[in-house]
Design a protein around this motif. Sequence first.
Motif, short mmCIF file in Angstrom:
data_model
loop_
_atom_site.label_atom_id
_atom_site.label_comp_id
_atom_site.label_asym_id
_atom_site.label_seq_id
_atom_site.Cartn_x
_atom_site.Cartn_y
_atom_site.Cartn_z
N MET A 1 1.32 -1.64 -0.08
CA MET A 1 -0.08 -0.38 -0.18
C MET A 1 1.24 0.91 0.07
O MET A 1 1.86 1.81 0.57
N ILE A 2 0.18 2.10 -1.19
CA ILE A 2 1.08 3.41 -1.38
C ILE A 2 0.45 4.64 -0.59
O ILE A 2 -0.53 4.31 -0.62
N ASN A 3 0.94 5.00 0.71
CA ASN A 3 0.41 6.14 1.39
C ASN A 3 0.61 7.95 0.97
O ASN A 3 2.04 8.15 0.64
N PHE A 4 -0.43 7.98 0.61
CA PHE A 4 0.10 9.81 0.67
C PHE A 4 -0.52 10.45 1.04
O PHE A 4 -1.91 10.44 1.94
N ALA A 5 0.14 11.69 1.26
CA ALA A 5 -0.18 13.06 2.03
C ALA A 5 -1.23 14.26 0.95
O ALA A 5 -0.25 13.79 -0.07
N GLN A 291 -5.57 10.48 -11.98
CA GLN A 291 -5.60 9.07 -11.91
C GLN A 291 -4.49 8.72 -13.02
O GLN A 291 -4.15 7.97 -11.90
N HIS A 292 -4.26 8.47 -13.86
CA HIS A 292 -2.57 8.23 -14.77
C HIS A 292 -1.81 8.93 -13.93
O HIS A 292 -0.86 7.91 -13.77
N ILE A 293 -1.77 10.18 -13.55
CA ILE A 293 -0.33 10.64 -13.25
C ILE A 293 -0.29 10.06 -11.95
O ILE A 293 0.90 10.16 -11.23
N ILE A 294 -1.06 9.58 -10.36
CA ILE A 294 -1.11 8.80 -9.50
C ILE A 294 -1.09 7.03 -9.46
O ILE A 294 -0.05 7.02 -9.29
N GLN A 295 -1.59 6.45 -9.94
CA GLN A 295 -1.38 5.43 -10.94
C GLN A 295 0.14 5.45 -11.26
O GLN A 295 1.30 4.71 -10.79
N ASP A 296 0.74 6.20 -12.20
CA ASP A 296 2.06 6.02 -12.91
C ASP A 296 3.04 6.34 -11.37
O ASP A 296 3.85 5.61 -11.26
N MET A 297 2.35 7.06 -10.55
CA MET A 297 3.65 7.40 -9.55
C MET A 297 3.60 5.81 -8.51
O MET A 297 3.86 6.05 -8.36
N VAL A 298 2.09 5.04 -8.40
CA VAL A 298 2.38 4.27 -7.34
C VAL A 298 3.22 3.23 -8.39
O VAL A 298 4.19 2.52 -7.82
#
Length: 336
Positions: A1-5, A291-298
């Motif tokens: 799980m990747i945790n975001f702030a 969503q694409h940008i954040i998914q790519d970071m994951v």
Amino acid sequence: MINFAIVGIGHISKKHMDAIANIEGAQVVALCDNNELRLKEYEGQFELFSDLETMLKEQTNIDVVNICVPSGLHANMTKICANYNKHVIAEKPMALKLQDAEEMIKVCEENGVKLAIVHPNRYRPAFLELRRLFDNNIFGKISHANATVRWNRNDAYYAQAPWRGTKEFDGGVLMNQAIHDLDLLLWFMGEVESVQAMATTRLRNIEAEDVAAAVVTFKSGALGIIEAATTIYPKNLEESLAIFGENASIKISGQTAINFEVLDAKDLKEEEKIEIIERVKNDPFGTPGHQHIIQDMVVSINEGKNPNVDGQAGIAPVRLILAILESAETGKRVYL
């Protein structure tokens, strides 16, 4: 799980929250804003902080910080997060000064953390189709390209927050609105050699420019024409990107650039052309770009790769905009 702030709780942060909620293996664990009234809405949902460094010290399970504050604050907050060994997703523009953008890239590299910049329009279905066609060399030799933003942002818009329209924290039509389209222009056309431009503040009660025009020479030899304005009456008129080559003319446009206005190419069969236009028309926004940008970071974290829209991608439109503003101020052609 990747945790975001998420730092900065406003209109754009809700896009980040919604995006993360739709990504498997990702969750928001903390929010930060110096306006505690904004945080109250999320009591009981996340850990809440009014200070960035306090959050980074106390909430040790954070992997990624999404920076959604006014643009002039991006650089300093990115440095703080990187020095706490947190990956960073920064909203556009990554910075308002070239030195700040360069320092963001440097500090993330020095700390071994990833930096992604939010340029979500790359993931609109029309531009994904254009990218596919472009990569298949459908244009042949390109003569020129146009990026146009004819929008309305009235004085009431700028009055919503004291930082809007300022050179220190916001920038003008180029940094705030047209940067999406300049990112797309550079994504397709490559590096810029020089720019000749004009910019001014004609109608809006702001410090930065509300209208700008520029002619760009790309290193490929192709030309680019840029027009950007928030002075259009009474509402948004057009956002478009057009590319013209020896074998194709393609224009994506609308009040926001989402549909093919022109799709003519020598090597594109009529039935394929119709199918592309209809497919995009039926789903013009697709999966949200955030969503694409954040998914790519994951994926980047899990697979040890660099984000698709990284710091080098993010600095390119900033460099172009600053060159446009320098040319407008000096009246001279600026070489990058």
